[in-house]
Structure formats: structure tokens, C-alpha cells
Write an enzyme that holds these catalytic residues in place. Structure first.
Site, mmCIF file in Angstrom:
data_model
loop_
_atom_site.group_PDB
_atom_site.id
_atom_site.type_symbol
_atom_site.label_atom_id
_atom_site.label_comp_id
_atom_site.label_asym_id
_atom_site.label_seq_id
_atom_site.Cartn_x
_atom_site.Cartn_y
_atom_site.Cartn_z
ATOM 1 N N TYR A 133 13.965 5.929 -9.144
ATOM 2 C CA TYR A 133 14.232 7.337 -9.418
ATOM 3 C C TYR A 133 15.133 7.484 -10.638
ATOM 4 O O TYR A 133 14.933 8.373 -11.471
ATOM 5 C CB TYR A 133 14.881 7.991 -8.198
ATOM 6 C CG TYR A 133 13.968 8.046 -7.005
ATOM 7 C CD1 TYR A 133 12.902 8.945 -6.956
ATOM 8 C CD2 TYR A 133 14.149 7.207 -5.922
ATOM 9 C CE1 TYR A 133 12.044 8.993 -5.875
ATOM 10 C CE2 TYR A 133 13.310 7.237 -4.820
ATOM 11 C CZ TYR A 133 12.254 8.140 -4.803
ATOM 12 O OH TYR A 133 11.411 8.174 -3.734
ATOM 13 N N GLU A 134 16.124 6.618 -10.758
ATOM 14 C CA GLU A 134 16.998 6.676 -11.925
ATOM 15 C C GLU A 134 16.227 6.321 -13.191
ATOM 16 O O GLU A 134 16.407 6.955 -14.237
ATOM 17 C CB GLU A 134 18.179 5.728 -11.751
ATOM 18 C CG GLU A 134 19.110 5.723 -12.967
ATOM 19 C CD GLU A 134 20.435 5.067 -12.688
ATOM 20 O OE1 GLU A 134 21.295 5.716 -12.068
ATOM 21 O OE2 GLU A 134 20.615 3.895 -13.080
ATOM 22 N N ASP A 188 16.654 14.821 -3.144
ATOM 23 C CA ASP A 188 15.735 15.860 -3.605
ATOM 24 C C ASP A 188 16.556 16.994 -4.209
ATOM 25 O O ASP A 188 17.412 17.566 -3.542
ATOM 26 C CB ASP A 188 14.897 16.373 -2.433
ATOM 27 C CG ASP A 188 13.691 17.182 -2.886
ATOM 28 O OD1 ASP A 188 13.823 17.946 -3.867
ATOM 29 O OD2 ASP A 188 12.624 17.064 -2.260
ATOM 30 N N THR A 242 17.699 2.380 -9.593
ATOM 31 C CA THR A 242 16.518 2.592 -8.756
ATOM 32 C C THR A 242 15.368 3.150 -9.582
ATOM 33 O O THR A 242 15.527 3.573 -10.726
ATOM 34 C CB THR A 242 16.833 3.579 -7.619
ATOM 35 O OG1 THR A 242 17.060 4.879 -8.198
ATOM 36 C CG2 THR A 242 18.076 3.144 -6.849
ATOM 37 N N ASP A 280 20.876 13.158 -11.231
ATOM 38 C CA ASP A 280 20.666 13.439 -12.651
ATOM 39 C C ASP A 280 20.502 14.938 -12.899
ATOM 40 O O ASP A 280 20.133 15.337 -14.002
ATOM 41 C CB ASP A 280 19.431 12.689 -13.145
ATOM 42 C CG ASP A 280 18.182 13.085 -12.357
ATOM 43 O OD1 ASP A 280 18.173 12.883 -11.127
ATOM 44 O OD2 ASP A 280 17.221 13.601 -12.954
ATOM 45 N N GLU A 309 22.954 4.701 4.350
ATOM 46 C CA GLU A 309 22.279 5.272 3.189
ATOM 47 C C GLU A 309 21.375 6.401 3.657
ATOM 48 O O GLU A 309 20.528 6.224 4.531
ATOM 49 C CB GLU A 309 21.478 4.226 2.423
ATOM 50 C CG GLU A 309 20.919 4.783 1.121
ATOM 51 C CD GLU A 309 20.534 3.734 0.099
ATOM 52 O OE1 GLU A 309 19.748 4.068 -0.814
ATOM 53 O OE2 GLU A 309 21.006 2.584 0.195
#
Length: 237
Positions: free
Chosen positions: A218-219, A143, A216, A179, A69
Site C-alpha cells: 500500500y505504501e 481505508d 508495504t 498517506d 495489528e
């Protein structure tokens, strides 16, 4: 010292991310002090491994498949996958030390023993991974570097994709979640050129998350702000 080398012998690699954000909690500092060294995959940095000797993954994980990852954030996905796949070895790269500390806390809570951590740049990890040694790779909400003049800093450029291709086994899966529509565009342009095939036959193949996905933080932030996640799956040719 030459113009393109660090005193350690390392190539000059600009790094644009964050190494440390807000202050660590006492418990997080304790995780770093007590657990991080034990979960090292071996010498990765140029300072620790100037000869760039390859890691012995068999010594670390036996004959298990190894998944990588790239930028694991807070570690939610990595721990989820490690719990769901105890017969797989996991290596995570993350230069943001707060995220490393978060992952260490999650590993303690989960009790999984099949994760190794490099708290640094994934490019240094690529240097020391044996060729065709990784069975799956994840790039999840990287990022976005939204300004056009910064697009060369994105992971989906030849500087990163070529060494990734080298360390992945033929037929290995490479998953990308983002995204950012322009990041999707650049991913679909650059990743196939680096020796990958996009596995998509219908819109659901990139609109719906993978069956083993865990959302996550972030999602969740992207969804709160009205952005649409994309889930791209490639296979290494």
C-alpha cells in the site's frame, strides 16, 4: 429481536470494508482450509462467543507481550515484525479474506509461530480482549474513506479508539501510517482526545519511517502515485 441487536445478540455494527475480492488461487484456498483454524486466537465472533468471554492470552502466548495489528492488508508488516520479535505474540485482524490468505502464505514461508489471526472486524476483537492486555498496536494505511460524508467510517473515531484505549496497557505504543493528509488531520484531532499522547518533537518524527519499518504494498502504491507517507506515534496514557 430488538432494533439495535442482531439475532446472535451482537450490536448492529455497520461494516463498510470488503470481505472478498477477486477469486483466490488454489494455493490460497488451501492455506485457508489447512491453516486458518489452527491460527485462531479463540472464539471472537458473536456467533462463536455470544457471552463475549475474554480470550486467555496467557494460554496462547504465555507471558509474552502481545501486539495487535488492525487491518494487516497482505501481511507483510506483521510477518516482518513477528520474525524480528520472536519473543512477542501477534494478533492480526483483517476482514478481507484475500489478505488473510496472503498472510497465511507468508507465515508458511517464514515459519513463524507467534501469530494468531481473526478474519473479521477489529471491533469484535476489542470485545474479547482483556483490559490493558496489549503492549503495542498498529494501524497502517487504513481505508481513507476520502468523501467527507464517509469520515465517520474511518477507524480514528471514538467508536474504535475508545475500545482500543481500553485494551492497551498504559504506556503502550500506537502507530498510525497513512498517506492521506486529511486522515492525518483527523488522527491528530481524535486520537489524543481518546487518551493518547502524540510523540513528536521534530518534523522527522512523522516524516521518516520507524527504524523497524518495512514498506508495504500500500505504501509503494502511494509513493508511485506521488503521495507522502506520514508516520504517527502515540502513547496510551
Amino acid at each position: 429481536m430488538t432494533q439495535d441487536k442482531h439475532p446472535s445478540g451482537a450490536p448492529w455494527r455497520n461494516f463498510y470494508g470488503r470481505f472478498k475480492g477477486k477469486g483466490l488461487r488454489d494455493s490460497q484456498q488451501r492455506y485457508l482450509d489447512e491453516d486458518l483454524a489452527k491460527l485462531s486466537p479463540g472464539p471472537v465472533s458473536w456467533e462463536d462467543n455470544p457471552e463475549r468471554t475474554k480470550l486467555d492470552l496467557n494460554q496462547i502466548f504465555g507471558d509474552r507481550d502481545v501486539w495487535l495489528e488492525i487491518g494487516f492488508g497482505g501481511g507483510e508488516h506483521m510477518v516482518h515484525q513477528a520474525e524480528q520479535n520472536p519473543g512477542v505474540g501477534f494478533i492480526g485482524c483483517e476482514p478481507y479474506i484475500n489478505g488473510v490468505a496472503m498472510l497465511l502464505g507468508k507465515i508458511r514461508d517464514a515459519g513463524c509461530d507467534n501469530i494468531r489471526i481473526h478474519p473479521g472486524d477489529a471491533r469484535d476483537m476489542f470485545d474479547v480482549l482483556p483490559e490493558q492486555s496489549i503492549s503495542r498496536a498498529f494501524l497502517l494505511y487504513p481505508d481513507p474513506w476520502p468523501k467527507k460524508r464517509h469520515h465517520r467510517r474511518r477507524f480514528v473515531t471514538p467508536e474504535h479508539l475508545q475500545p482500543l484505549h481500553r485494551v492497551l496497557k498504559p504506556g503502550a505504543i500506537f502507530r498510525v501510517a497513512t498517506d492521506i493528509p486529511d486522515y492525518v488531520r483527523q488522527t491528530l484531532e481524535e486520537v489524543p482526545k481518546a487518551g493518547f499522547e502524540w510523540l513528536a518533537e521534530r518534523p522527522a518524527d512523522w516524516r521518516e519511517p520507524w527504524g523497524d519499518w518495512i514498506s508495504t504494498r500500500y505504501e509503494q502504491k502511494a509513493l508511485r502515485e506521488g503521495r507522502t507517507p506520514h508516520y504517527l506515534t502515540f502513547v496510551r496514557r
